[in-house]
Structure formats: structure tokens, C-alpha cells
Write an enzyme that holds these catalytic residues in place. Structure first.
Site, PDB file in Angstrom:
ATOM      1  NE  ARG A 146      -0.587 -39.401  50.565  1.00 55.37           N
ATOM      2  CZ  ARG A 146      -1.562 -39.445  51.465  1.00 55.37           C
ATOM      3  NH1 ARG A 146      -1.256 -39.339  52.857  1.00 55.37           N
ATOM      4  NH2 ARG A 146      -2.953 -39.279  51.322  1.00 55.37           N
ATOM      5  N   GLY A 147      -1.451 -35.715  50.396  1.00 55.35           N
ATOM      6  CA  GLY A 147      -2.979 -35.442  50.444  1.00 55.35           C
ATOM      7  C   GLY A 147      -2.972 -34.001  50.261  1.00 55.35           C
ATOM      8  CB  ALA A 148      -5.763 -32.662  47.974  1.00 58.13           C
ATOM      9  NE  ARG A 206       2.503 -35.510  44.555  1.00 59.15           N
ATOM     10  CZ  ARG A 206       1.871 -36.481  45.114  1.00 59.15           C
ATOM     11  NH1 ARG A 206       1.584 -36.107  46.335  1.00 59.15           N
ATOM     12  NH2 ARG A 206       1.258 -37.506  44.358  1.00 59.15           N
ATOM     13  CD  GLN A 241      -0.231 -43.313  48.594  1.00 59.13           C
ATOM     14  OE1 GLN A 241      -0.274 -44.297  47.963  1.00 59.13           O
ATOM     15  NE2 GLN A 241      -0.133 -42.277  47.629  1.00 59.13           N
ATOM     16  CG  ASP A 257      -5.524 -35.633  44.894  1.00 60.63           C
ATOM     17  OD1 ASP A 257      -6.017 -37.066  45.131  1.00 60.63           O
ATOM     18  OD2 ASP A 257      -4.345 -35.215  45.648  1.00 60.63           O
ATOM     19  CG  ASN A 292      -8.906 -39.654  44.895  1.00 62.66           C
ATOM     20  OD1 ASN A 292      -8.364 -38.945  45.751  1.00 62.66           O
ATOM     21  ND2 ASN A 292      -9.316 -41.028  45.514  1.00 62.66           N
ATOM     22  CE  LYS A 293      -2.265 -41.555  44.978  1.00 59.26           C
ATOM     23  NZ  LYS A 293      -1.198 -41.069  44.366  1.00 59.26           N
TER      24      LYS A 293
HETATM   25  O1  MRU Z   1      -0.459 -38.944  45.856  1.00 57.78           O
HETATM   26  P1  MRU Z   1      -1.110 -38.568  47.127  1.00 57.78           P
HETATM   27  O2  MRU Z   1      -0.937 -39.773  48.317  1.00 57.78           O
HETATM   28  O3  MRU Z   1      -1.027 -37.363  47.497  1.00 57.78           O
HETATM   29  O4  MRU Z   1      -2.569 -38.732  46.817  1.00 57.78           O
HETATM   30  C1  MRU Z   1      -3.615 -38.513  47.688  1.00 57.78           C
HETATM   31  C2  MRU Z   1      -5.199 -38.814  47.565  1.00 57.78           C
HETATM   32  O5  MRU Z   1      -5.419 -39.146  46.137  1.00 57.78           O
HETATM   33  C3  MRU Z   1      -6.137 -38.453  48.226  1.00 57.78           C
HETATM   34  O6  MRU Z   1      -7.293 -39.126  48.156  1.00 57.78           O
HETATM   35  C4  MRU Z   1      -6.355 -37.003  48.309  1.00 57.78           C
HETATM   36  O7  MRU Z   1      -5.253 -36.098  48.160  1.00 57.78           O
HETATM   37  C5  MRU Z   1      -7.374 -36.536  49.451  1.00 57.78           C
HETATM   38  S1  MRU Z   1      -6.297 -36.444  50.982  1.00 57.78           S
HETATM   39  C6  MRU Z   1      -7.562 -35.827  51.944  1.00 57.78           C
END
Ligand code: MRU
Length: 353
Positions: A51-53, A92, A197, A238, A248-249
Site C-alpha cells: 500500500r502507499g501510492a 484501488r 497505518q 494519493d 490523502n488518507k
Molecule cells: O490506504 P493507504 O494506506 O494506501 O493510504 C496511504 C496514504 O494515504 C499515504 O499517505 C499516501 O499513499 C502516500 S505513501 C508515500
């Protein structure tokens, strides 16, 4: 494993398999998962094992490479790639890195004449993206660390570290670099409900690199700011829309609103792969809604009656007007708006050509 990645390596390409550090098992278990098919990769993204963009984007290209590896002798390799891209794109919806990476892969293989040639191109692209992410993260860290006051107490949300990019991290990369430069006093880590996370991954990463931190529940963030114990907020992204609005999250918007109320700078760290010039503003960003079980259950137990109605948006959108600056590998955009972002993306494209 050692070298630039420290003692763990979240993403690794062997040529036959894409090996990911399973983020659902952390912090208790350091378990590596070998993805050998495009379905393995797609499932790992859906289940948030990776996970993470930026990490999702790199994984998608590895998924394409594996799809070609799986092909039968007489199969139509272009059709296989199209089908694999569709499968990966459906995992996603919010992080645009996924779609940008699939587009880069599509344009790279466009010149291939044979399946073997396409296979080689994708193989090299996975390696290239993994390596490039390291320099991108380093540049973000360098630009961002310079923005922090000496002795900074930083609040961050979700996980934006090596786990989220496969390299050094974006917002967490800035925090790491500030620590290395002796500019950092403390990190406040928000739990990040519902998937935790912050609690599970960011604390694990900060502990590995020896950075002092305190975990708080999401609801405590505004109070810690009100007490004057936060100098800067830094989060990841994201998707950055053309006008500077940032998805973002979930919980990021609440942090930005509180930061403005208490006059605390609010920075977003994002590589250019997270920018989406085709999405005019935050209203057009698709926001993923995830299973209600993520809210109803916590660590194996029920926290609410099973038939409770639940809304579980995984992301929110912070308007550009609440953002002090967006830190990218190409520099910092202060008070982001459409004109500044177009200039940044235009300059970055010119530099690459
Ligand atoms: O749902 P996730 O855990 O994939 O969401 C991640 C985030 O919101 C992060 O802030 C973003 O992807 C940046 S990761 C370098």
C-alpha cells in the site's frame, strides 16, 4: 538485507517474482510474500499487503511483467497486457500513481514487436522504477528538511515511509532526513483509523531508524496542536489535482483544518507520479470506500454491533487553500494553485526531454 534500504526492503523484483514485505502482518511479523502472477499482485494491492501510492504504482508494473511471464506459447501478448492492466486498474481507485505507472508501461511497450521484447522492456522498467524512487524520495527529503525549524516537533499521519514508496519515504523521508541533520526533536504519529497505518507501520519504521516518537489516537491531534506541541504537520498524498487540492488518507482534512486554526504550517510531500493534471480539482477525485468490517472490527474483535450502518471512506480531500506547500522531487510549491502546479509539471517534463 542492507545497503541503501537499511535492514528491510519492502519491494524487490527478482525477474520471476515480485517480493513484497506483507504490510498486513506488521508490526508483529516480518513476512515476505512472493507474487508470481498478475492476480497475486492485484490481490496484494486490494488486501493492502502492499500500500502507499508510489508502492502501488511500482507493483502494478511488476504485475504487468508477471502477466507476460504467465502467457501461453501462442497467446496474443498485447491482449494479455490489456487484460492485466484492466485487472490492476480495478484494484484501488484513488492513488493516481497506479494509473500513471500503467500509462508509462503502456507507452514503453508500444514499440515492442515481440512478446520477448515487451517482457524485457517491462522487466527493466520495474528495476528502473525501484531505483528511480530512491532518488525521488531523497530529493523530496532534501527539499522538505530545509523547511523545518531547528528542533522541530512534527506531526504526521498514516504511513509515508519506505513501506509506502519501496524506497526511503516521502513525508517520513523528510522526517528521516531532518533527524539525520539534527533538526528534529520529536514525531507525533497518528494511529490512522481504521487500518492503523500510523500505529502499525509508521511506529515500526521510526523504531527501526531510531527516531523518537509518540503515538496518539486520531482524535488527539487537534488537542496536541492546541497545547502548542506541534511545529509542523507533514503528510503524504494519493492524488494531487491540477489546482493543488490533495486526496490523502482519511483524517488528513481534519488535521489541515486544525493546523490552520492553530497557525501551524501544513505540508504535503508527494512525488510527481502522484500529480494528476487531468483532474481539475478535489471534487473530481474518486474516493475509495472500503468494507464496513474495517470499521466494525478491530484486531480480530467486534467494536460495534455487526449490523451497524457504516461509511468507510479511505481518503479525503484537503483544499489547496489549507496547504502551506507541496514538496516534490522538483522543488517546493508554496501556496499551491493551478498556475504554479502547471509550471512545475511543465518544467519537470522539459527537464526529462
Ligand atoms: O490506504 P493507504 O494506506 O494506501 O493510504 C496511504 C496514504 O494515504 C499515504 O499517505 C499516501 O499513499 C502516500 S505513501 C508515500
Amino acid at each position: 538485507m542492507s545497503g541503501q534500504h537499511g535492514t528491510y526492503r519492502p519491494l524487490r523484483w527478482t525477474g520471476d517474482a515480485f517480493v513484497i514485505l506483507d504490510q498486513t502482518a506488521l508490526p508483529h511479523d516480518e513476512r515476505y510474500l512472493e507474487c508470481r502472477t498478475v492476480d497475486d499482485v492485484a490481490a496484494a494491492i486490494e488486501q493492502m499487503r502492499v500500500r502507499g501510492a508510489p508502492a502501488i504504482g511500482i507493483s502494478a508494473v511488476a504485475g504487468l511483467a508477471l502477466a507476460l511471464r504467465e502467457r501461453g506459447a501462442d497467446s496474443d501478448w498485447r491482449a494479455i497486457l490489456d487484460e492485466a492492466a484492466r485487472r490492476l486498474a480495478a484494484t484501488r481507485p484513488t492513488a493516481v500513481d497506479l494509473f500513471n505507472a500503467l500509462e508509462v508501461a503502456r507507452s514503453r511497450v508500444a514499440t515492442a514487436r515481440t512478446a520477448e521484447e515487451a517482457e524485457q522492456i517491462l522487466d527493466r522498467l520495474v528495476e528502473e522504477l525501484l531505483e528511480r524512487q530512491w532518488s525521488i524520495d531523497q530529493a523530496i527529503a532534501q527539499h522538505g528538511a530545509g523547511l523545518l525549524p531547528h528542533g522541530a516537533r512534527v506531526l504526521t499521519h498514516c504511513n509515508t515511509g519506505a513501506l509506502g514508496t519501496g524506497a526511503y519515504g516521502t513525508a517520513l523521508g523528510i522526517i528521516r532526513r531532518a533527524h539525520e541533520l539534527g533538526r528534529l526533536r520529536h514525531v507525533w504519529v497518528t494511529e490512522t483509523r481504521p487500518r492503523q497505518q500510523g500505529a502499525r507501520l509508521t511506529t515500526w519504521e521510526l523504531r527501526r531508524v531510531g527516531i523518537a516518537h509518540t503515538l496518539i489516537v486520531d482524535g488527539a491531534a487537534a488537542w496536541i496542536m492546541a497545547r502548542g506541541e506541534v511545529d509542523v504537520v507533514i503528510v503524504g498524498a494519493d492524488r494531487v489535482a491540477a489546482n493543488g487540492d490533495v486526496a490523502n488518507k482519511i483524517g488528513t482534512l481534519a488535521l489541515a483544518v486544525a493546523a490552520e486554526r492553530f497557525r501551524i504550517p501544513f505540508y504535503v510531500a508527494a512525488p510527481l507520479s502522484t500529480f494528476d493534471p487531468h483532474t481539475p480539482d478535489g471534487r473530481s477525485i474518486p474516493i475509495e470506500e472500503r468494507d464496513k468490517a474495517e470499521v466494525l472490527r478491530l484486531n480480530g474483535g467486534w467494536v460495534a454491533p455487526a449490523d451497524t450502518t457504516v461509511l468507510n471512506p479511505a481518503f479525503d480531500v484537503t483544499p489547496a487553500s489549507l496547504i502551506t506547500g507541496i514538496v516534490t522531487e522538483a522543488g517546493v510549491v508554496l501556496s499551491p494553485d493551478e498556475r504554479k502546479i502547471a509550471a512545475l509539471l511543465g518544467a519537470a517534463t522539459r527537464d526529462r526531454t
